[in-house]
Design a protein around this motif. Structure first.
Motif, PDB file in Angstrom:
ATOM      1  N   PRO A   1      49.640  29.353-107.831  1.00  0.00           N
ATOM      2  CA  PRO A   1      48.936  28.370-108.672  1.00  0.00           C
ATOM      3  C   PRO A   1      49.734  27.075-108.808  1.00  0.00           C
ATOM      4  N   LEU A   2      48.998  25.993-109.077  1.00  0.00           N
ATOM      5  CA  LEU A   2      49.616  24.703-109.383  1.00  0.00           C
ATOM      6  C   LEU A   2      49.677  24.531-110.895  1.00  0.00           C
ATOM      7  N   GLN A   3      50.738  23.891-111.347  1.00  0.00           N
ATOM      8  CA  GLN A   3      50.833  23.577-112.767  1.00  0.00           C
ATOM      9  C   GLN A   3      50.105  22.257-113.028  1.00  0.00           C
ATOM     10  N   LEU A   4      49.070  22.332-113.828  1.00  0.00           N
ATOM     11  CA  LEU A   4      48.252  21.149-114.119  1.00  0.00           C
ATOM     12  C   LEU A   4      48.693  20.494-115.430  1.00  0.00           C
ATOM     13  N   PRO A   5      48.582  19.155-115.534  1.00  0.00           N
ATOM     14  CA  PRO A   5      48.143  18.234-114.486  1.00  0.00           C
ATOM     15  C   PRO A   5      49.232  17.999-113.433  1.00  0.00           C
ATOM     16  N   VAL A   6      48.797  17.872-112.212  1.00  0.00           N
ATOM     17  CA  VAL A   6      49.713  17.670-111.081  1.00  0.00           C
ATOM     18  C   VAL A   6      50.311  16.270-111.157  1.00  0.00           C
ATOM     19  N   LYS A   7      51.574  16.173-110.786  1.00  0.00           N
ATOM     20  CA  LYS A   7      52.272  14.886-110.900  1.00  0.00           C
ATOM     21  C   LYS A   7      52.564  14.228-109.553  1.00  0.00           C
ATOM     22  N   LYS A   8      52.266  14.934-108.434  1.00  0.00           N
ATOM     23  CA  LYS A   8      52.544  14.362-107.117  1.00  0.00           C
ATOM     24  C   LYS A   8      51.345  14.565-106.192  1.00  0.00           C
ATOM     25  N   VAL A   9      51.152  13.575-105.317  1.00  0.00           N
ATOM     26  CA  VAL A   9      50.087  13.630-104.316  1.00  0.00           C
ATOM     27  C   VAL A   9      50.671  13.196-102.978  1.00  0.00           C
ATOM     28  N   ARG A  10      50.320  13.893-101.930  1.00  0.00           N
ATOM     29  CA  ARG A  10      50.775  13.541-100.580  1.00  0.00           C
ATOM     30  C   ARG A  10      49.558  13.301 -99.687  1.00  0.00           C
ATOM     31  N   PHE A  11      49.589  12.191 -98.949  1.00  0.00           N
ATOM     32  CA  PHE A  11      48.566  11.893 -97.962  1.00  0.00           C
ATOM     33  C   PHE A  11      49.085  12.281 -96.578  1.00  0.00           C
ATOM     34  N   GLU A  12      48.274  13.004 -95.813  1.00  0.00           N
ATOM     35  CA  GLU A  12      48.645  13.391 -94.458  1.00  0.00           C
ATOM     36  C   GLU A  12      47.466  13.213 -93.513  1.00  0.00           C
ATOM     37  N   CYS A  13      47.765  12.972 -92.252  1.00  0.00           N
ATOM     38  CA  CYS A  13      46.737  12.910 -91.213  1.00  0.00           C
ATOM     39  C   CYS A  13      46.679  14.266 -90.513  1.00  0.00           C
ATOM     40  N   THR A  14      45.491  14.714 -90.179  1.00  0.00           N
ATOM     41  CA  THR A  14      45.353  16.029 -89.541  1.00  0.00           C
ATOM     42  C   THR A  14      45.780  16.028 -88.076  1.00  0.00           C
ATOM     43  N   SER A  15      45.973  14.830 -87.506  1.00  0.00           N
ATOM     44  CA  SER A  15      46.324  14.698 -86.079  1.00  0.00           C
ATOM     45  C   SER A  15      45.290  15.391 -85.193  1.00  0.00           C
ATOM     46  N   SER A  16      44.047  15.238 -85.550  1.00  0.00           N
ATOM     47  CA  SER A  16      42.945  15.806 -84.769  1.00  0.00           C
ATOM     48  C   SER A  16      41.886  14.737 -84.545  1.00  0.00           C
ATOM     49  N   ASP A  17      40.947  15.025 -83.676  1.00  0.00           N
ATOM     50  CA  ASP A  17      39.878  14.069 -83.408  1.00  0.00           C
ATOM     51  C   ASP A  17      39.096  13.779 -84.687  1.00  0.00           C
ATOM     52  N   SER A  18      38.596  12.569 -84.782  1.00  0.00           N
ATOM     53  CA  SER A  18      37.840  12.174 -85.962  1.00  0.00           C
ATOM     54  C   SER A  18      36.456  12.823 -85.939  1.00  0.00           C
ATOM     55  N   CYS A  19      35.726  12.697 -87.031  1.00  0.00           N
ATOM     56  CA  CYS A  19      34.360  13.231 -87.127  1.00  0.00           C
ATOM     57  C   CYS A  19      33.538  12.266 -87.963  1.00  0.00           C
ATOM     58  N   ASP A  20      32.251  12.162 -87.657  1.00  0.00           N
ATOM     59  CA  ASP A  20      31.419  11.194 -88.381  1.00  0.00           C
ATOM     60  C   ASP A  20      30.111  11.777 -88.874  1.00  0.00           C
ATOM     61  N   SER A  21      29.967  13.096 -88.825  1.00  0.00           N
ATOM     62  CA  SER A  21      28.807  13.757 -89.407  1.00  0.00           C
ATOM     63  C   SER A  21      29.282  15.044 -90.062  1.00  0.00           C
ATOM     64  N   GLN A  22      28.479  15.575 -90.982  1.00  0.00           N
ATOM     65  CA  GLN A  22      28.909  16.801 -91.658  1.00  0.00           C
ATOM     66  C   GLN A  22      29.040  17.949 -90.664  1.00  0.00           C
ATOM     67  N   ALA A  23      28.182  17.958 -89.661  1.00  0.00           N
ATOM     68  CA  ALA A  23      28.265  19.023 -88.659  1.00  0.00           C
ATOM     69  C   ALA A  23      29.586  18.968 -87.900  1.00  0.00           C
ATOM     70  N   SER A  24      29.956  17.773 -87.428  1.00  0.00           N
ATOM     71  CA  SER A  24      31.205  17.652 -86.672  1.00  0.00           C
ATOM     72  C   SER A  24      32.426  17.830 -87.568  1.00  0.00           C
ATOM     73  N   CYS A  25      32.351  17.351 -88.815  1.00  0.00           N
ATOM     74  CA  CYS A  25      33.479  17.517 -89.733  1.00  0.00           C
ATOM     75  C   CYS A  25      33.651  18.981 -90.131  1.00  0.00           C
ATOM     76  N   THR A  26      32.548  19.689 -90.325  1.00  0.00           N
ATOM     77  CA  THR A  26      32.636  21.117 -90.619  1.00  0.00           C
ATOM     78  C   THR A  26      33.347  21.856 -89.495  1.00  0.00           C
ATOM     79  N   PHE A  27      33.021  21.500 -88.265  1.00  0.00           N
ATOM     80  CA  PHE A  27      33.698  22.102 -87.117  1.00  0.00           C
ATOM     81  C   PHE A  27      35.196  21.815 -87.158  1.00  0.00           C
ATOM     82  N   ARG A  28      35.562  20.572 -87.470  1.00  0.00           N
ATOM     83  CA  ARG A  28      36.981  20.198 -87.517  1.00  0.00           C
ATOM     84  C   ARG A  28      37.717  20.971 -88.610  1.00  0.00           C
TER      85      ARG A  28
END
Length: 370
Positions: free
Chosen positions: A254-281
């Motif tokens: 579990p996380l202790q709320l409220p959370v005090k840190k946030v990290r942004f990361e890239c998935t290093s995978s192909d992009s997606c532009d529809s819910q169908a393609s994003c669901t696959f990703r």
């Protein structure tokens, strides 16, 4: 006596000559007038022909009466000018002749009203493969093209299905001219923006091929946040069951709320532009994280797709497997750098987290993506 007769004959000859001269003058004048009138008629006909030719080369809009549209059961007024245009495809067979397009229009209206329970054909305008525009609800009435967006947008649907084939050039041209006409009539704002149906809903519309072309249009916008705010829907969360997530292989910490840190990361995978393609990703990422990286689950709390949706990973309550980090990990479906729209959506997510009490208002953001 002879001289008198001669003079009389001379006078008569002179009068006859004068009358003939006047007659010839009148004939000449009538001829000139006829020439002028003929010239005017010819010029008028030429101008009319020229105007018809210009119209035939320009935009032709068929009103509802011309495609025999049924009257709507209810009309809600659309307040102009509108700043947003949403592009669809009808997901039907296309049409290349006017009679075919009229048939498609009537079938679409019947389906929308009889099967979908709509008050009319859903779209404001439809564009046929014949290069003509067919009036649906027009500029004055709200559409039912995307739930909640009828009052803030104009919908233009391309008749046909454009998943694997692009629309015809004259179809694209007619849609562009229609939008230009909307600006001229003050129905569209001069700074209007264009969106694809798939950017706002879980759909393939307007089809991959048309969407790829749309991305080249100068008024296409990848940023859906502004439009979603108008619908009081700036953030769309796709829960785990919707993207068919498998359960975590172990119990998550579990996380202790409220959370005090946030990290942004890239998935290093192909992009997606529809819910169908994003669901696959997202499903692929979860499988890769569990089977290859031996994580307990997808190793993100949330993932921002290129379709404008946020996919729930471990959520607000469970920590990710990141050494020496206790906080929320937000992934972006991208190769190296998220889009501006993805960043805005992530910021909306964090604002929502603060409102929910899950994220501290003075959280620390670790962002190595710039």
């Amino acid at each position: 006596m002879k001289n008198v007769q001669t003079r009389s004959e001379n006078v008569e000859d002179q009068a006859a000559h004068t009358n003939g001269k006047h007659m010839r003058g009148l004939i000449w004048l009538c001829g000139v007038l006829m020439i002028l009138v003929s010239t005017a008629i010819v010029y008028f006909v030429w101008m009319m022909t020229r105007n018809v030719d210009t119209l035939s080369r320009g935009l032709r809009i068929l009103d509802r009466s011309e495609w025999l549209g049924e009257p709507p059961s209810r009309v809600e007024t659309l307040i102009a000018p509108i700043s947003h245009v949403i592009i669809h495809h009808t997901a039907t067979e296309g049409c290349e002749r006017e009679e075919e397009c009229i048939y498609r229009m009537r079938m679409i209206q019947t389906f929308h009203m009889k099967s979908m329970g709509f008050t009319d054909i859903a779209y404001n305008f439809l564009v046929g493969g014949d290069g003509q525009v067919y009036v649906g609800r027009g500029w004055q009435a709200q559409g039912q093209h995307v739930r909640g967006y009828g009052a803030v947008s104009i919908s233009i649907a391309f008749i046909g299905t454009f998943i694997s084939v692009p629309p015809k050039k004259k179809q694209l041209w007619a849609a562009r001219r229609l939008m230009e006409e909307g600006v001229r009539l003050h129905k569209l704002d001069t700074d209007y923006h264009i969106y694809a149906h798939r950017q706002l809903s879980a759909t393939e519309s307007p089809g991959e091929k048309l969407f790829e072309l749309m991305k080249l249009w100068p008024r296409w916008s990848e940023d859906v946040i502004t439009l979603r705010r108008l619908n009081q829907e700036p953030l769309r969360l796709v829960d785990r069951p919707v993207w068919l997530a498998q359960p975590s292989v172990e119990i998550l910490l579990p996380l202790q709320l409220p959370v005090k840190k946030v990290r942004f990361e890239c998935t290093s995978s192909d992009s997606c532009d529809s819910q169908a393609s994003c669901t696959f990703r997202i499903r692929f990422l979860q499988t890769f994280h569990i089977e290859s990286d031996h994580h307990k689950d997808i190793n993100y709390n949330f993932v921002v797709g290129g379709d404008g949706n946020v996919y729930v990973g471990r959520g607000w309550n469970h920590s990710c497997d990141v050494p020496q980090f206790e906080g929320i990990v937000v992934g972006f479906v991208c190769q190296s750098k998220p889009t501006t729209s993805q960043r805005k959506i992530a910021n909306e997510l964090l604002s929502k987290g603060i409102k929910l009490g899950n994220l501290s208002s003075d959280y620390q953001l670790i962002d190595d993506l710039d």
